[in-house]
Scaffold this active site. Structure first.
Site, PDB file in Angstrom:
ATOM      1  N   LYS A   1       4.831   2.169  -5.996  1.00  0.00           N
ATOM      2  CA  LYS A   1       4.527   1.002  -5.159  1.00  0.00           C
ATOM      3  C   LYS A   1       4.946  -0.276  -5.875  1.00  0.00           C
ATOM      4  O   LYS A   1       4.716  -0.420  -7.078  1.00  0.00           O
ATOM      5  CB  LYS A   1       3.032   1.003  -4.851  1.00  0.00           C
ATOM      6  CG  LYS A   1       2.561  -0.090  -3.897  1.00  0.00           C
ATOM      7  CD  LYS A   1       1.071   0.099  -3.617  1.00  0.00           C
ATOM      8  CE  LYS A   1       0.505  -0.967  -2.715  1.00  0.00           C
ATOM      9  NZ  LYS A   1      -0.935  -0.746  -2.425  1.00  0.00           N
TER      10      LYS A   1
ATOM     11  N   SER B   1      -1.860  -1.360   2.091  1.00  0.00           N
ATOM     12  CA  SER B   1      -0.668  -1.967   1.554  1.00  0.00           C
ATOM     13  C   SER B   1       0.333  -0.963   0.972  1.00  0.00           C
ATOM     14  O   SER B   1       1.427  -1.348   0.564  1.00  0.00           O
ATOM     15  CB  SER B   1      -1.048  -2.995   0.488  1.00  0.00           C
ATOM     16  OG  SER B   1      -1.735  -2.385  -0.587  1.00  0.00           O
TER      17      SER B   1
ATOM     18  N   SER C   1      -6.029   0.606   1.089  1.00  0.00           N
ATOM     19  CA  SER C   1      -4.566   0.587   1.017  1.00  0.00           C
ATOM     20  C   SER C   1      -3.913   1.928   0.754  1.00  0.00           C
ATOM     21  O   SER C   1      -2.706   2.063   0.929  1.00  0.00           O
ATOM     22  CB  SER C   1      -4.111  -0.418  -0.044  1.00  0.00           C
ATOM     23  OG  SER C   1      -4.369  -1.735   0.381  1.00  0.00           O
TER      24      SER C   1
END
Length: 474
Positions: A81, A156, A180
């Site tokens: 990520k 996210s 997330s």
């Protein structure tokens, strides 16, 4: 062998077994992933930063070692990520402020994964600083949901979830503060787990004693997720709250067959509206646990303080982490991030202390609740994937939210309790959009959580539902 499209549909566990027998090599997997990215990435924008030259160098070095010394992953490619640094790879945090940043060192978590034979080949897209459960930013643009490319992939960890759903990853790293890891898993038909704080060592930031935000695994199924989790856990002295490995394999625990005696179901924790169709799908999935002899009852601890508590602690955390950026680059921050920082700047010491007291109260209630129930089940998100143009869910079931985080309240309990929580696919809406079921265990209860999740997954999905090719809006 080079690229082999048939590998895309295999599980990570199957791929790892092929690596161990020598039937495929890490380089074969990279060729296969690169070819798949060329096919599907333009339609979804999940992995905007690629680093295949670096990945192949790492793969060749790994292949010089005996198979038994290549780590738990043995050469499986893993995207990171774009909030965690990878040495020598553009790491933007989804922000124009860091658009050209190339770090000289990797995050502790990345080092751990590489030591376990993970090959880093891409950075997955994320909203700016991970703020907001819709993956878009000014650096790379929007990540689209492969089940319907007019819809949000949530966030996210949205890029990671989409990569898994489209077959450009077998495993993926993510992180979670307000859902997330769980939100994008729900929206994309994959599995994401928020671990207990300290399970996965990472380079610390501010606040130093962070227990709201954690790093964690994502995968297409529970076994694959447990394999990645095994490669992520462990103590590192550079992370002061990291926990030592307890000596047990999470993959073996997932396969153990442990069955909960009694679980609780709640559609809303008593703190949030929920779309009726989502609630119906999730309750039907939860009640199928009875097919394994599990008692399923509707119950929930009192969470009346959760919304206020979470909002205060999140805002205080934003000030600790981002006050300096706010002072020097306010003009480059997105409005939601500015709002969250400014909300924190307005807090008094008394308000922060009150929120900490509320959190302890909520934690103690949860401890008592888990004395009666092995797990607590709920929707992972309150809505199905929404139109990509909406920055967040503004309204649900007649209730209007006052800010961009309130629609995520179903994620708050696990975060505030410091509990592990997993999202597995529950079913599909009438529009054929995925919906996730959240399963929450007591703190440090990942072994039993993974066993129960795998058991329910086998009831709900005897055959895999991903990977898929991206599907444009009808």
């Amino acid at each position: 062998m080079t690229a082999d499209a048939s590998l895309i549909s295999k599980t990570a566990v199957q791929v790892r077994d092929l690596l161990q027998t020598g039937e495929v090599s890490p380089l074969d997997l990279l060729d296969t992933i690169e070819a798949r990215i060329a096919e599907v990435e333009p339609a979804v924008n999940a992995l905007p930063t690629l680093c295949f030259d670096r990945a192949r160098d790492r793969a060749r070095a790994l292949m010089n070692k005996p198979v038994a010394e290549r780590g738990l992953l043995g050469g499986i490619p893993v995207p990171i990520k774009d909030l965690a640094d990878v040495e020598g790879v553009r790491s933007t945090r989804g922000s124009p402020i860091f658009a050209d940043t190339v770090p000289a060192a990797s995050d502790v978590l990345v080092e751990t994964l590489e030591a376990q034979g993970g090959i880093i080949y891409a950075k997955s897209n994320t909203p700016e600083f991970g703020a907001g459960a819709n993956t878009f930013n000014e650096v790379f643009g929007r990540t689209l949901n492969p089940w319907n490319t007019s819809r949000s992939a949530a966030g996210s960890s949205g890029g990671a979830a989409v990569a898994l759903a489209t077959g450009t990853a077998w495993l993926a790293h993510g992180s979670d503060l307000g859902g997330s890891l769980r939100n994008p898993a729900s929206f994309c038909g994959i599995v994401g787990m928020r671990p207990s704080p300290g399970r996965c060592a990472a380079t610390p930031g501010l606040p130093l004693d962070q227990t709201m935000g954690v790093e964690g695994p994502m995968a297409r199924n529970v076994e694959d997720l447990a394999l990645l989790f095994d490669a992520m856990v462990g103590e590192d002295p550079r992370d002061p709250i990291s926990l030592p490995w307890d000596g047990r394999s999470f993959l073996e625990s997932a396969r153990s067959g442990w069955t909960p005696r009694k679980v609780a179901w709640t559609k809303d924790f008593g703190i949030t509206p929920v779309d009726p169709e989502v609630a119906e799908i999730c309750e039907a999935a939860a009640r199928r646990f009875s097919e394994a002899g599990v008692i399923v009852e509707e119950a929930c601890p009192d969470l009346s303080e959760a919304n206020a508590c979470f909002a205060t602690l999140r805002a205080a955390g934003y000030v600790a982490a981002m006050k300096a950026l706010y002072a020097s680059h306010r003009d480059k921050l997105k409005p939601d991030v500015i709002w969250n920082i400014e909300a924190g700047l307005k807090l008094t010491a008394s308000e922060i202390a009150h929120a900490q007291d509320q959190r302890l109260t909520l934690f103690n209630r949860a401890q008592a609740f888990f004395g009666d129930y092995d797990l607590l089940l709920s929707p992972a998100t309150i809505v199905a994937p929404y139109p990509i143009e909406q920055t967040y869910v503004a309204e649900c079931n007649g209730h209007r939210f006052s800010n961009y985080i309130e629609w995520l309240a179903v994620a708050y309990p696990a975060t505030l309790w410091m509990s592990p929580a997993i999202s597995i696919p529950a079913g599909f809406t009438r529009e054929d959009l995925p919906v996730g079921l959240q399963m929450i265990a007591p703190p440090r209860g990942e072994h039993r959580l993974l066993a129960a999740a795998r058991q329910l997954e086998s009831i709900l999905w005897p055959t895999p539902i991903v990977p898929i090719d991206p599907r444009p809006a009808a």
